[in-house]
Design an enzyme around this catalytic site. Sequence first.
Site, mmCIF file in Angstrom:
data_model
loop_
_atom_site.group_PDB
_atom_site.id
_atom_site.type_symbol
_atom_site.label_atom_id
_atom_site.label_comp_id
_atom_site.label_asym_id
_atom_site.label_seq_id
_atom_site.Cartn_x
_atom_site.Cartn_y
_atom_site.Cartn_z
ATOM 1 N N SER A 1 -22.008 40.170 34.892
ATOM 2 C CA SER A 1 -20.786 39.367 35.031
ATOM 3 C C SER A 1 -20.205 39.077 33.642
ATOM 4 O O SER A 1 -20.117 39.998 32.829
ATOM 5 C CB SER A 1 -21.044 38.102 35.851
ATOM 6 N N ASP A 2 -19.809 37.831 33.360
ATOM 7 C CA ASP A 2 -19.015 37.501 32.171
ATOM 8 C C ASP A 2 -19.495 38.209 30.908
ATOM 9 O O ASP A 2 -20.663 38.049 30.506
ATOM 10 C CB ASP A 2 -19.088 36.005 31.867
ATOM 11 N N GLN B 1 -23.451 37.992 31.055
ATOM 12 C CA GLN B 1 -24.227 37.175 31.972
ATOM 13 C C GLN B 1 -24.990 38.041 32.975
ATOM 14 O O GLN B 1 -24.476 39.021 33.516
ATOM 15 C CB GLN B 1 -23.327 36.209 32.721
ATOM 16 N N SER C 1 -22.331 31.335 29.546
ATOM 17 C CA SER C 1 -21.427 32.130 28.702
ATOM 18 C C SER C 1 -21.158 31.502 27.338
ATOM 19 O O SER C 1 -21.261 30.288 27.151
ATOM 20 C CB SER C 1 -20.103 32.353 29.436
ATOM 21 N N ARG D 1 -17.944 24.188 28.691
ATOM 22 C CA ARG D 1 -18.668 25.459 28.640
ATOM 23 C C ARG D 1 -17.829 26.574 28.015
ATOM 24 O O ARG D 1 -16.653 26.426 27.743
ATOM 25 C CB ARG D 1 -19.106 25.871 30.044
ATOM 26 N N GLU E 1 -11.787 28.441 32.561
ATOM 27 C CA GLU E 1 -13.064 28.957 32.086
ATOM 28 C C GLU E 1 -12.837 30.044 31.042
ATOM 29 O O GLU E 1 -11.743 30.577 30.898
ATOM 30 C CB GLU E 1 -13.876 29.544 33.248
#
Length: 706
Positions: free
Chosen positions: A62-63, A79, A112, A184, A236
């Site tokens: 993912s990220d 991630q 992240s 975050r 985000e």
Amino acid sequence: MTVDGVSVLEATVTRTTGATTALAATGGTAHFQEVRARTPQNWFTDPHRPGHHYTQLASHTSDPNGLVHHEGEYHLFHQDSGEWAHAVSTDLLHWRHPPVALPVSDHGHTWSGSCVADTDDTSGLFGGGSGLIAYYTSYHPDKPGGNQCVRVAFSKDRGRSWEWHGPDPVVPNPGGPEGNWDFRDPKVVRDEEHGQWVMAVSGGDHIRFFTSTDLLTWDHRSSFGYGDWVTGGVWECPDFFPLPLDGDAAQVRWVLAISTGAVRRTDGSAAEYFLGDWDGAAFTTTNTPGTPLRAEAGRDYYAAMTFAGLPDGRRVQLAWLSNGDYPFSAPTGEWNGQLGLPRELTLTGAGLLQRPAPETRALRRGRTRIEDVTVGPGSPDPLAGMRGRSYEIEAEIALPASGAATEFGLRLRTNRTRHTTIGYDTGTGELFVDRTASGPADFTEHFAGRSSTSLPLTEVDGERRLRVHLFMDTSAVEVFGGDGRATLTSLLLPEPDAQGMSFYATGGAARIVTLDVHRLADVFRVTDRDPGRPAPPAPGEFRTSGLGALTVLPAGRWTTTGAGRTGHFDRDSTALSSTEYGDLELTTLVRFGGPGPADGGAGSFLLRASADAADGYAVNLDPNLRTVRLFRRDAGRSTVLAEVPLLVRGGTTLPLRIRARSTRIEVLVGDRTVIDTTDGTHRRGRIGLNVFGGRAAYQDTHVTAL
């Protein structure tokens, strides 16, 4: 052979005849983990495995985190279930996988963040040398809101091993030591003009800016966002960087890019950006409040991040190809998640432009060109007979001054029933991707459909023209319109044999000025064998009585397999009976999960439910929580009436019995009564079989009125 992502050995072996693998240790102890062996025919050849997009052999991708260039290598961290997985490359295309860089620790999950190369030992962490510093979100699952904060790890050996920096975060949660604020995804960037480093951190509905001169001590300087600036879901994964306007180094603008969480008004998650100025302490935008600039018009481009430290000053970006509506829901098997191709970003007066990075040209393995062909309704298809799974198309299409098509474009990855359309609607002036018929979409609620973006045509010699550049892969397409001001990225799940291509024009004529199809090399496969069709589920029967016809709400795939009536869905999907009961006894066998390692799932039995399943009762079994619960649902809101610990294992069958008499509800697992309670709110309704977040199967399901 590669070791820690570096090629160390290449040889031809001719004398071995064995067909097994083994682990061996000599003269001491060796520890092995994440050991996977594949034949060449099964190495990155799964049915939906991309050919030129980044994936891992297994697990979740993912990220993108910590994208950085250091000592001749591109580092990609991303991630993977709360850890930083790691890959290295010398060309942005062919990636090797060292071990996990930042695992879960005593501080919690490593969410992240970003990474910089400290080439001058500004931090003092490298004894006068250089190294990498990772800034990550520390999320502790046992603390309020995870007590999200920014912590540091550093590497002295080109990212091959890492050390945690100190016991305390370098930037604590704004709510304090036990604070539960959203805080975050720190992005650190060099601010040369002001001789400092800048950190941008997401605060949910705003971005907080911090500055530092030593990379370890950070001061909060300002915040940006709130109010009318928030037009989608939670903010985000911020990225923050300078770009010259039209290539003029004397006119530098700053770009603040964010991803926003999934809400319906933005059709799921989205990507936005703000243009403005940075004075060393605060960011001031020239955007209009309430009118976001979309960085991506497709549905599947999230958590986009740019590389730090590129030697040529370019700004190159990678992103996770998914959407918050269905982040890990695609039925791809033991792997899930892919990253986009590298994109090069530039800035003009019209806004941010995105083009495929020049490195992608190295994938080309042959070209077919079509020139000066006019197509209209009933015309021969100039792409007839052409086939492909992973390829690149560059096209320029012209519309005549009169008799022009009302819509034209490409239908790709076609077979008798499937196709994906990349088209242009001349009435609305929109470029679009329509994946309605691209492949299975019943694994989630909001997958099928069309994405579009405004893109004016250009005038050339009395014709209106469109330029399109796209990359089609096994399970994704990335489309760049015009000079890169329009982008549309979509996941797809066509069958392996859906490899046809066609060009169409409706309502009039369109002329292909040029159309180039480039065959592309695979970056992971070691064989040219195309992936096979997914194995069909084993045939079976559903033994049942008393349910009547079943209606699926709101969506989901329910089939009859060897395990019975089997539901697959990434959220709640219910097969609701047509028969209503008041007092009843129900018996069934229920099984969660499936044959694959990625198959999970929980589920519920609904009783006395309304026709929309918003009211009634639900007996819920969850292998993850290891509980059985009884809920009452009132207009879609759930109240727990009873909860009992129960070891529910995925892949095993449970015998379940439910009795409802007047206000009394009993739940038995085998011969053991686990719930016996009373509630008289709902007295009559339907029966429902439910799956949540995976796979659930029901067999020998019988309902009797009492």
